[in-house]
Design a protein around this motif. Structure first.
Motif, short mmCIF file in Angstrom:
data_model
loop_
_atom_site.label_atom_id
_atom_site.label_comp_id
_atom_site.label_asym_id
_atom_site.label_seq_id
_atom_site.Cartn_x
_atom_site.Cartn_y
_atom_site.Cartn_z
N LYS A 275 0.79 -1.23 0.00
CA LYS A 275 0.00 0.00 0.00
C LYS A 275 0.82 1.28 0.00
N LYS B 28 -0.91 -14.10 -0.91
CA LYS B 28 -1.60 -12.83 -0.70
C LYS B 28 -0.94 -11.73 -1.51
N ASP C 61 -2.30 -11.97 -4.92
CA ASP C 61 -3.69 -11.50 -4.92
C ASP C 61 -3.75 -9.97 -4.94
N GLU C 62 -2.88 -9.33 -4.15
CA GLU C 62 -2.88 -7.87 -4.08
C GLU C 62 -2.44 -7.25 -5.40
N HIS D 49 -2.82 -8.55 -8.34
CA HIS D 49 -3.96 -8.73 -9.25
C HIS D 49 -5.04 -7.70 -8.96
N ALA D 50 -5.33 -7.48 -7.67
CA ALA D 50 -6.38 -6.55 -7.28
C ALA D 50 -6.05 -5.11 -7.66
N GLN D 51 -4.77 -4.78 -7.72
CA GLN D 51 -4.37 -3.43 -8.08
C GLN D 51 -4.32 -3.21 -9.59
N PRO E 134 -2.96 -8.07 -13.62
CA PRO E 134 -3.07 -9.53 -13.75
C PRO E 134 -1.95 -10.13 -14.59
#
Length: 334
Positions: free
Chosen positions: A211, A241, A244-245, A247-249, A252
């Motif tokens: 972040k 994780k 995942d983060e 990808h979420a930002q 991909p």
């Protein structure tokens, strides 16, 4: 006592010739020109070193790995090494990957410490010392632009703000925690822009967490992602994780092409099946590499490449070869 860092060059000043460099952390050497990698052939030094370590014999697979590792890159290529969890070997991986590229390639590699919390990359590669930081590099570039200049464009100017380990150049992080917190996305992007003017491969040792501002710049400018895990359940979950983060930002493609590096922090994994762990990560990304345990690396002191075990060096050569496989698919710079 650590030596004092050299003062930044005055605005408008011209860097001294290599033989009179003011940076005590750089061993001067001629600049070979930007984006001028070896044309797929081994360098003489790499060939001699490789043969010496193998007693003069090179097997077919080893030769093939070395050729892959030396794949030419048509433009600056940016690799980011990351993990949400600390203490899993992220900085060690960044350092060893950089040392491997610089040992076996003829072009230029730099590793940058983008940890906003007083990272240890420079300590691992250069030993504890006072030296210029990536903040000094960015500040010098800005001051030159404020006076109407083009910023830092000469590789010799850029080298004044870097350290050197073997042929690997090192951009150290700020060690004052109060100041290093201010290293943000804009400054990271500026540092990347400066370094790609002089180097063909730029490796970022990113901070833990996803972040902080500098991490946003890291992901936005990354060509290939390396996620580091350890053979423990908590570390494996945090590595997943991390993917995942990313990808979420909105990245991909970085997850799909990521390389997960499992670094052995003990001679033998206890309580976890390594094959199961590897299979798990292969469901999430393209490549998984296991790095054998090495006592010298996990003592946490200054890394001396030639003192690292041959098995561990080989693991990092495999990692470098996988990353270099992607160089051929990189479109040339416009």
């Amino acid at each position: 006592m650590p030596q004092q860092a050299p003062a930044p060059l005055p605005d408008g000043a011209v860097s001294p010739a290599p033989s009179t460099s003011v940076n005590p952390y750089v061993t001067p050497h001629p600049y070979l020109g930007q984006y001028a990698p070896a044309a797929g052939a081994e360098t003489a030094d790499a060939r001699r070193g490789f043969l010496r370590r193998r007693g003069g014999r090179v097997s077919g697979p080893e030769q093939q790995r070395l050729v892959r590792l030396q794949t030419p890159v048509p433009r600056p290529y940016r690799i980011s090494v990351t993990s949400i969890k600390g203490g899993v070997g992220k900085t060690t991986t960044s350092a060893m990957l950089g040392l491997t590229f610089s040992r076996y390639r003829a072009d230029r590699t730099v590793v940058i410490d983008a940890n906003p919390h007083a990272g240890t990359l420079a300590d691992r590669l250069l030993g504890e010392r006072v030296m210029p930081t990536v903040r000094d590099l960015v500040t010098a570039d800005r001051r030159r632009r404020e006076t109407g200049g083009p910023g830092l464009t000469d590789p010799l100017q850029i080298h004044q703000y870097l350290g050197q380990a073997d042929r690997l150049m090192v951009a150290a992080s700020e060690q004052n925690p109060e100041i290093s917190e201010l290293f943000d996305e804009e400054q990271y992007r500026t540092a990347q822009d400066i370094l790609t003017r002089a180097f063909d491969i730029v490796i970022t040792d990113s901070g833990t967490g996803m972040k902080h501002s500098a991490m946003k710049g890291t992901l936005a400018t990354t060509d290939r992602l390396v996620v580091v895990a350890a053979p423990r359940f908590d570390a494996a979950r945090r590595a997943a994780k991390t993917l995942d983060e990313v990808h979420a930002q909105g990245y991909p493609h970085l997850v799909r092409d990521a390389v997960v590096v499992i670094t052995m922090d003990s001679p033998k994994a206890v309580g976890i099946n390594m094959n199961t762990l590897v299979d798990y990560f292969r469901q999430l990304c393209t490549h998984v590499i296991r790095i054998p345990y090495d006592q010298q690396l996990y003592m946490g002191g200054t890394i001396h490449y030639d003192q690292v075990s041959s098995a561990t060096r080989g693991g990092y050569m495999d990692l470098a070869a996988i990353l270099a496989d992607g160089f051929a698919a990189v479109p040339p710079a416009r």
